[in-house]
Design a protein around this motif. Structure first.
Motif, PDB file in Angstrom:
ATOM      1  N   VAL A  11      -4.212 -15.005  -2.764  1.00 12.46           N
ATOM      2  CA  VAL A  11      -4.955 -13.748  -2.640  1.00 12.46           C
ATOM      3  C   VAL A  11      -5.804 -13.815  -1.371  1.00 12.46           C
ATOM      4  O   VAL A  11      -6.685 -14.663  -1.243  1.00 12.46           O
ATOM      5  N   ILE A  12      -5.507 -12.935  -0.396  1.00 11.49           N
ATOM      6  CA  ILE A  12      -6.274 -12.918   0.853  1.00 11.49           C
ATOM      7  C   ILE A  12      -7.237 -11.733   0.912  1.00 11.49           C
ATOM      8  O   ILE A  12      -8.079 -11.669   1.804  1.00 11.49           O
ATOM      9  N   PHE A  13      -7.120 -10.794  -0.032  1.00 10.52           N
ATOM     10  CA  PHE A  13      -8.029  -9.644  -0.070  1.00 10.52           C
ATOM     11  C   PHE A  13      -8.068  -9.116  -1.484  1.00 10.52           C
ATOM     12  O   PHE A  13      -7.035  -8.885  -2.102  1.00 10.52           O
ATOM     13  N   ALA A  14      -9.272  -8.924  -2.022  1.00  9.18           N
ATOM     14  CA  ALA A  14      -9.447  -8.357  -3.360  1.00  9.18           C
ATOM     15  C   ALA A  14     -10.796  -7.649  -3.378  1.00  9.18           C
ATOM     16  O   ALA A  14     -11.810  -8.231  -3.743  1.00  9.18           O
ATOM     17  N   GLU A  15     -10.788  -6.382  -2.946  1.00  9.70           N
ATOM     18  CA  GLU A  15     -12.047  -5.638  -2.799  1.00  9.70           C
ATOM     19  C   GLU A  15     -11.831  -4.178  -3.166  1.00  9.70           C
ATOM     20  O   GLU A  15     -10.713  -3.724  -3.434  1.00  9.70           O
ATOM     21  N   TRP A  16     -12.942  -3.431  -3.122  1.00  7.90           N
ATOM     22  CA  TRP A  16     -12.936  -1.983  -3.344  1.00  7.90           C
ATOM     23  C   TRP A  16     -12.948  -1.284  -1.999  1.00  7.90           C
ATOM     24  O   TRP A  16     -13.685  -1.675  -1.085  1.00  7.90           O
ATOM     25  N   THR A  17     -12.124  -0.230  -1.839  1.00  8.71           N
ATOM     26  CA  THR A  17     -12.168   0.621  -0.662  1.00  8.71           C
ATOM     27  C   THR A  17     -12.330   2.067  -1.117  1.00  8.71           C
ATOM     28  O   THR A  17     -11.869   2.443  -2.193  1.00  8.71           O
ATOM     29  N   ALA A  18     -12.974   2.861  -0.294  1.00  5.89           N
ATOM     30  CA  ALA A  18     -13.291   4.230  -0.692  1.00  5.89           C
ATOM     31  C   ALA A  18     -12.022   5.066  -0.890  1.00  5.89           C
ATOM     32  O   ALA A  18     -11.935   5.875  -1.813  1.00  5.89           O
ATOM     33  N   GLU A  19     -11.015   4.896  -0.028  1.00  6.89           N
ATOM     34  CA  GLU A  19      -9.824   5.736  -0.086  1.00  6.89           C
ATOM     35  C   GLU A  19      -8.790   5.253  -1.098  1.00  6.89           C
ATOM     36  O   GLU A  19      -8.134   6.063  -1.756  1.00  6.89           O
ATOM     37  N   THR A  20      -8.638   3.956  -1.233  1.00 10.12           N
ATOM     38  CA  THR A  20      -7.557   3.427  -2.078  1.00 10.12           C
ATOM     39  C   THR A  20      -8.070   2.643  -3.287  1.00 10.12           C
ATOM     40  O   THR A  20      -7.289   1.965  -3.942  1.00 10.12           O
ATOM     41  N   GLY A  21      -9.368   2.696  -3.590  1.00 11.40           N
ATOM     42  CA  GLY A  21      -9.910   2.077  -4.789  1.00 11.40           C
ATOM     43  C   GLY A  21      -9.827   0.562  -4.761  1.00 11.40           C
ATOM     44  O   GLY A  21     -10.010  -0.077  -3.719  1.00 11.40           O
ATOM     45  N   TYR A  34      -1.258  -4.052  -3.175  1.00 10.95           N
ATOM     46  CA  TYR A  34      -1.319  -3.296  -4.431  1.00 10.95           C
ATOM     47  C   TYR A  34      -2.592  -2.458  -4.403  1.00 10.95           C
ATOM     48  O   TYR A  34      -3.689  -2.997  -4.378  1.00 10.95           O
ATOM     49  N   LYS A  35      -2.445  -1.106  -4.451  1.00 14.77           N
ATOM     50  CA  LYS A  35      -3.590  -0.210  -4.284  1.00 14.77           C
ATOM     51  C   LYS A  35      -3.786   0.683  -5.511  1.00 14.77           C
ATOM     52  O   LYS A  35      -2.896   0.837  -6.333  1.00 14.77           O
ATOM     53  N   HIS A  36      -4.979   1.289  -5.587  1.00 18.60           N
ATOM     54  CA  HIS A  36      -5.382   2.266  -6.620  1.00 18.60           C
ATOM     55  C   HIS A  36      -5.465   1.637  -8.010  1.00 18.60           C
ATOM     56  O   HIS A  36      -5.259   2.315  -9.016  1.00 18.60           O
ATOM     57  N   ASN A  37      -5.775   0.345  -8.102  1.00 20.20           N
ATOM     58  CA  ASN A  37      -5.859  -0.318  -9.400  1.00 20.20           C
ATOM     59  C   ASN A  37      -7.146   0.066 -10.136  1.00 20.20           C
ATOM     60  O   ASN A  37      -8.171   0.368  -9.508  1.00 20.20           O
ATOM     61  N   ALA A  38      -7.074   0.024 -11.461  1.00 21.54           N
ATOM     62  CA  ALA A  38      -8.272   0.282 -12.267  1.00 21.54           C
ATOM     63  C   ALA A  38      -9.231  -0.900 -12.204  1.00 21.54           C
ATOM     64  O   ALA A  38     -10.450  -0.721 -12.199  1.00 21.54           O
ATOM     65  N   SER A  39      -8.705  -2.111 -12.164  1.00 18.97           N
ATOM     66  CA  SER A  39      -9.524  -3.316 -12.068  1.00 18.97           C
ATOM     67  C   SER A  39      -8.654  -4.451 -11.547  1.00 18.97           C
ATOM     68  O   SER A  39      -7.425  -4.380 -11.581  1.00 18.97           O
ATOM     69  N   LEU A  40      -9.312  -5.492 -11.032  1.00 18.25           N
ATOM     70  CA  LEU A  40      -8.627  -6.666 -10.493  1.00 18.25           C
ATOM     71  C   LEU A  40      -8.946  -7.870 -11.359  1.00 18.25           C
ATOM     72  O   LEU A  40     -10.079  -8.034 -11.819  1.00 18.25           O
ATOM     73  N   SER A  41      -7.954  -8.727 -11.575  1.00 19.06           N
ATOM     74  CA  SER A  41      -8.159  -9.927 -12.381  1.00 19.06           C
ATOM     75  C   SER A  41      -8.119 -11.197 -11.545  1.00 19.06           C
ATOM     76  O   SER A  41      -8.257 -12.287 -12.085  1.00 19.06           O
ATOM     77  N   LYS A  42      -7.942 -11.064 -10.233  1.00 18.57           N
ATOM     78  CA  LYS A  42      -7.937 -12.211  -9.333  1.00 18.57           C
ATOM     79  C   LYS A  42      -8.925 -11.988  -8.200  1.00 18.57           C
ATOM     80  O   LYS A  42      -9.240 -10.844  -7.856  1.00 18.57           O
ATOM     81  N   VAL A  86      -0.135 -11.649 -13.937  1.00 19.07           N
ATOM     82  CA  VAL A  86      -0.908 -10.410 -13.899  1.00 19.07           C
ATOM     83  C   VAL A  86      -2.091 -10.588 -12.946  1.00 19.07           C
ATOM     84  O   VAL A  86      -2.873 -11.527 -13.072  1.00 19.07           O
ATOM     85  N   ILE A  87      -2.204  -9.676 -11.982  1.00 19.60           N
ATOM     86  CA  ILE A  87      -3.273  -9.739 -10.982  1.00 19.60           C
ATOM     87  C   ILE A  87      -4.202  -8.533 -11.050  1.00 19.60           C
ATOM     88  O   ILE A  87      -5.281  -8.555 -10.468  1.00 19.60           O
ATOM     89  N   ALA A  88      -3.797  -7.457 -11.753  1.00 23.19           N
ATOM     90  CA  ALA A  88      -4.628  -6.247 -11.817  1.00 23.19           C
ATOM     91  C   ALA A  88      -4.113  -5.352 -12.946  1.00 23.19           C
ATOM     92  O   ALA A  88      -3.081  -5.638 -13.568  1.00 23.19           O
ATOM     93  N   LEU A  89      -4.879  -4.271 -13.182  1.00 22.03           N
ATOM     94  CA  LEU A  89      -4.474  -3.226 -14.117  1.00 22.03           C
ATOM     95  C   LEU A  89      -4.353  -1.917 -13.341  1.00 22.03           C
ATOM     96  O   LEU A  89      -5.260  -1.549 -12.598  1.00 22.03           O
ATOM     97  N   ALA A  90      -3.231  -1.232 -13.504  1.00 28.33           N
ATOM     98  CA  ALA A  90      -2.986  -0.004 -12.757  1.00 28.33           C
ATOM     99  C   ALA A  90      -3.980   1.082 -13.159  1.00 28.33           C
ATOM    100  O   ALA A  90      -4.450   1.125 -14.297  1.00 28.33           O
ATOM    101  N   GLY A  91      -4.286   1.961 -12.198  1.00 27.32           N
ATOM    102  CA  GLY A  91      -5.231   3.042 -12.476  1.00 27.32           C
ATOM    103  C   GLY A  91      -5.073   4.170 -11.480  1.00 27.32           C
ATOM    104  O   GLY A  91      -3.987   4.393 -10.921  1.00 27.32           O
ATOM    105  N   SER A  92      -6.175   4.854 -11.240  1.00 29.36           N
ATOM    106  CA  SER A  92      -6.165   5.996 -10.316  1.00 29.36           C
ATOM    107  C   SER A  92      -7.480   6.020  -9.538  1.00 29.36           C
ATOM    108  O   SER A  92      -8.176   7.037  -9.501  1.00 29.36           O
TER     109      SER A  92
END
Length: 290
Positions: A209-219, A234-242, A253-259
């Motif tokens: 994992v080289i990036f795991a953050e929140w961005t305004a446009e892609t969540g 992987y973008k627009h996830n509801a939450s990240l697990s890594k 599993v690295i995240a949960l899909a969302g909007s």
């Protein structure tokens, strides 16, 4: 048989034996308060108290702003503010660097090293305000011809073909209907796969994992680096697990899909595949359809 029957009766008798808890005045020995208790009542009261305390603590952590003070929890608004502050700090650093270069040029003029100021501060500031969307990134004829030659060399290179086929397999991160395909002309460098909210998102291949953050446009966004100079996004996830720096395995599993994010219109996964710094159509390597 008589001994076995007596043992449960002794336990029951001990649980139901009545006791009196008396609180006395230390000086006068006057009785203030007294309670009738037995072991069973004490056990029930302690159990109920523990359940109430645990339930109350869970409620405070899960449904109140107090959870933001616990390590590992963060709110969306705080992440958004942090992103804006980071962007503002970056722009201020750029302005400071421009001013420092301008002052050095003036200093050279004052000390007699040069006769005119070599640094144009107006052009430098204007370049910082340049909108990347207004830049024409259309490749030239020479660039197109060079890319065709390189692609032909890669296509007919036996060594490159064998290298890419060995050890290069990808795991589908999700299964669903593709609602938006790969389109370079529209700058859509990935595909959108419609899935129910909080569907597990899995790593397409083993990597870091080289990036795991929140961005305004892609969540919530997570990026993995793999072998063969591959990157998966992987973008627009509801939450990240890594978290950044963690090692993951293919199918983990690295995240949960969302909007999440301003560009999202519904629960889905935006997936991108990059190789050697260039975007690649993920459907050429992965079957996303159910």
């Amino acid at each position: 048989m008589a001994k076995k029957n007596k043992e449960p009766k002794k336990i029951t008798k001990k649980l139901l034996n009545k006791y009196r808890l008396v609180i006395l005045n230390e000086d006068t020995f006057e009785e203030r308060i007294s309670f009738k208790l037995n072991r069973l009542n004490v056990f029930v009261m302690v159990t109920i108290t523990a359940i109430v305390l645990i339930s109350g603590t869970t409620f405070l952590i899960a449904f109140t702003p107090l959870r933001e003070y616990i390590p590992g929890y963060s709110s969306t608004s705080l992440n958004l503010k942090a992103t804006k502050i980071a962007a503002t700090t970056d722009s201020l650093e750029s302005i400071i660097n421009i001013n420092q270069k301008y002052y050095k040029s003036i200093k050279k003029v004052l000390t007699g090293d040069v006769k005119t100021v070599e640094f144009d501060i107006d052009s430098a500031i204007q370049s910082q305000k340049l909108n990347p969307e207004e830049v024409d990134l259309t490749p030239s004829e020479d660039d197109i011809q060079l890319r065709e030659e390189v692609s032909k060399e890669d296509k007919y290179s036996l060594f490159e073909s064998e290298k890419s086929n060995s050890g290069f397999s990808l795991f589908p991160p999700v299964k669903g209907n593709i609602t938006s395909g790969y389109n370079v002309n529209e700058k859509h460098y990935g595909i959108d796969v419609a899935v129910p909210k909080e569907t597990p998102v899995k790593a397409a291949s083993s990597g870091t994992v080289i990036f795991a953050e929140w961005t305004a446009e892609t969540g919530h966004v997570i990026i993995l680096k793999h072998n063969n100079n591959l990157l998966t996004v992987y973008k627009h996830n509801a939450s990240l697990s890594k978290q950044q720096g963690e090692q993951v395995k293919a199918g983990e599993v690295i995240a949960l899909a969302g909007s999440t994010g301003e560009l999202s219109t519904g629960p889905h996964l935006h997936f991108e595949l990059w190789r050697d710094g260039y975007p690649t159509n993920p459907t050429n390597f992965i079957d996303f359809e159910q």
